[in-house]
Design a protein around this motif. Structure first.
Motif, mmCIF file in Angstrom:
data_model
loop_
_atom_site.group_PDB
_atom_site.id
_atom_site.type_symbol
_atom_site.label_atom_id
_atom_site.label_comp_id
_atom_site.label_asym_id
_atom_site.label_seq_id
_atom_site.Cartn_x
_atom_site.Cartn_y
_atom_site.Cartn_z
ATOM 1 N N THR A 104 33.697 67.213 20.722
ATOM 2 C CA THR A 104 34.395 66.149 19.998
ATOM 3 C C THR A 104 35.785 66.648 19.639
ATOM 4 O O THR A 104 35.928 67.592 18.854
ATOM 5 C CB THR A 104 33.639 65.750 18.725
ATOM 6 N N ASN A 105 36.798 66.024 20.234
ATOM 7 C CA ASN A 105 38.175 66.446 20.011
ATOM 8 C C ASN A 105 38.892 65.383 19.185
ATOM 9 O O ASN A 105 39.204 64.292 19.677
ATOM 10 C CB ASN A 105 38.899 66.659 21.345
ATOM 11 N N ARG A 152 45.001 57.428 15.673
ATOM 12 C CA ARG A 152 43.606 57.255 15.263
ATOM 13 C C ARG A 152 43.496 56.070 14.317
ATOM 14 O O ARG A 152 44.484 55.651 13.700
ATOM 15 C CB ARG A 152 43.066 58.517 14.586
ATOM 16 N N ARG A 153 42.283 55.535 14.178
ATOM 17 C CA ARG A 153 42.043 54.390 13.313
ATOM 18 C C ARG A 153 41.436 54.851 11.994
ATOM 19 O O ARG A 153 40.546 55.697 11.962
ATOM 20 C CB ARG A 153 41.107 53.392 13.984
ATOM 21 N N VAL A 211 43.173 50.135 10.015
ATOM 22 C CA VAL A 211 44.578 50.295 10.399
ATOM 23 C C VAL A 211 44.702 51.509 11.311
ATOM 24 O O VAL A 211 43.873 52.425 11.297
ATOM 25 C CB VAL A 211 45.487 50.482 9.162
ATOM 26 N N TRP A 212 45.777 51.521 12.106
ATOM 27 C CA TRP A 212 46.047 52.620 13.032
ATOM 28 C C TRP A 212 47.249 53.419 12.541
ATOM 29 O O TRP A 212 48.205 52.853 12.008
ATOM 30 C CB TRP A 212 46.321 52.077 14.436
ATOM 31 N N THR A 213 47.168 54.721 12.740
ATOM 32 C CA THR A 213 48.253 55.612 12.334
ATOM 33 C C THR A 213 48.283 56.813 13.270
ATOM 34 O O THR A 213 47.374 57.007 14.086
ATOM 35 C CB THR A 213 48.049 56.079 10.882
ATOM 36 N N LEU A 255 46.660 60.710 9.484
ATOM 37 C CA LEU A 255 45.423 59.985 9.180
ATOM 38 C C LEU A 255 44.959 60.204 7.744
ATOM 39 O O LEU A 255 44.734 59.248 7.001
ATOM 40 C CB LEU A 255 44.328 60.406 10.156
ATOM 41 N N TRP A 256 44.810 61.454 7.348
ATOM 42 C CA TRP A 256 44.229 61.721 6.025
ATOM 43 C C TRP A 256 45.192 61.327 4.909
ATOM 44 O O TRP A 256 44.757 60.823 3.857
ATOM 45 C CB TRP A 256 43.829 63.192 5.924
ATOM 46 N N ALA A 257 46.477 61.527 5.102
ATOM 47 C CA ALA A 257 47.439 61.124 4.073
ATOM 48 C C ALA A 257 47.410 59.614 3.868
ATOM 49 O O ALA A 257 47.463 59.116 2.731
ATOM 50 C CB ALA A 257 48.839 61.594 4.461
ATOM 51 N N VAL A 258 47.324 58.867 4.967
ATOM 52 C CA VAL A 258 47.253 57.403 4.875
ATOM 53 C C VAL A 258 45.952 56.966 4.215
ATOM 54 O O VAL A 258 45.929 56.056 3.375
ATOM 55 C CB VAL A 258 47.403 56.779 6.279
#
Length: 288
Positions: A176-177, A184-185, A239-241, A246-249
């Motif tokens: 898993t990468n 990422r969503r 949402v996508w970022t 990812l984690w900050a959002v």
């Protein structure tokens, strides 16, 4: 009789002289072999280091190939040194190949795990399911890839603990990468009260999304009612970022959604239990 004694003495002297010559030759060979082994071991480390530095300077070679190329260079030089030492003692190359061929079966049986790790390392380098710096999950272990060698893969966990996984286990399990794709969503589900207005809650979600510039416009953010739970109406936000954001959002949305819902007067209910008691039998008769 004297002639026989003289002949025997000459034969012994001849054999002793031959033995001394052999000892002198092989004694020098032993010294040469020791020198070659020390120099070869030192050269293997130096050349492997040079290969690593050359790969690191090149913009066309990533860190995954760097570690593997350095490792295989070192072992190849050590193998050549061993062959050179054996040739000093009279082992011919053809004979050596025959010996290696005869011993390969026994060595292969004894080193099945090691050879499978080597083969798996080659396959990992060829197919490249991950590279150094990716955050992955391998053989049930999650962490950032730090190194890929001929025999093992090195991970570092989020709290900087080193994990060494044999390449055979990596190749034989699901990989898993999490860093493979640039975006990422992020999915977040929030429950609101049945007494609150669902359309107003959705508007609050959209306003919070508009506040965060790291959220991508394409694909379009998703906000919908997704479930009628036991104690809440569930609103799901997707949402996508960028993968790096990812984690900050996610942390921003969790905090800001709670604040925005409170400002709009929309409550987030929590499960509660209502206990209904039964009156004692005597109390019922007394009431009558």
């Amino acid at each position: 009789m004297e002639d026989q004694i003289l002949q025997t003495r000459d034969l012994i002297e001849l054999q002793l002289a031959s033995l001394m010559r052999l000892m002198a030759v092989y004694g020098l060979n032993v010294i040469y072999a020791i020198i070659i082994l020390f120099v070869g071991w030192w050269a293997a480390s130096k050349i492997a280091g040079s290969v690593r530095r050359a790969c690191e300077r090149s913009r066309h070679v990533d860190e995954t190939i760097t570690g593997f190329a350095s490792s295989i260079t070192r072992y190849a030089i050590i193998a050549l040194v061993i062959i050179t030492v054996l040739q000093l003692f009279g082992f011919q190359t053809t004979s050596l190949v025959a010996v290696i061929g005869a011993a390969s079966l026994a060595i292969g049986l004894a080193l099945q795990g090691t050879l499978s790790n080597l083969a798996a390392g080659v396959m990992l380098l060829f197919f490249r399911p991950f590279k150094v710096g990716d955050y992955v999950e391998l053989a049930g272990n999650a962490g950032t890839v730090k190194n890929l060698t001929m025999f093992f893969t090195e991970l570092a966990t989020a709290d900087n603990v080193m994990i060494i996984i044999p390449n055979g286990d990596v190749w034989g399990s699901a990989v898993t990468n999490y860093s493979a794709h640039p975006t990422r969503r992020c999915d977040i589900t929030v429950g609101i009260s049945y007494d609150d207005d669902m359309d107003t809650a959705k508007e609050v979600f959209h306003k919070v999304i508009a506040e965060e510039s790291r959220i991508l416009a394409d694909p379009e953010p998703f906000v919908e009612i997704t479930n009628l739970g036991d104690s809440s109406v569930d609103v799901t936000l997707r949402v996508w970022t960028l993968s790096s954001d990812l984690w900050a959002v996610r942390w921003f949305l969790i905090k800001r959604l709670k604040e925005a819902l409170d400002e709009a007067g929309i409550s987030i209910p929590y499960p509660h239990m209502q206990v209904v008691g039964q009156a004692p039998v005597g109390a019922e008769q007394a009431g009558r």
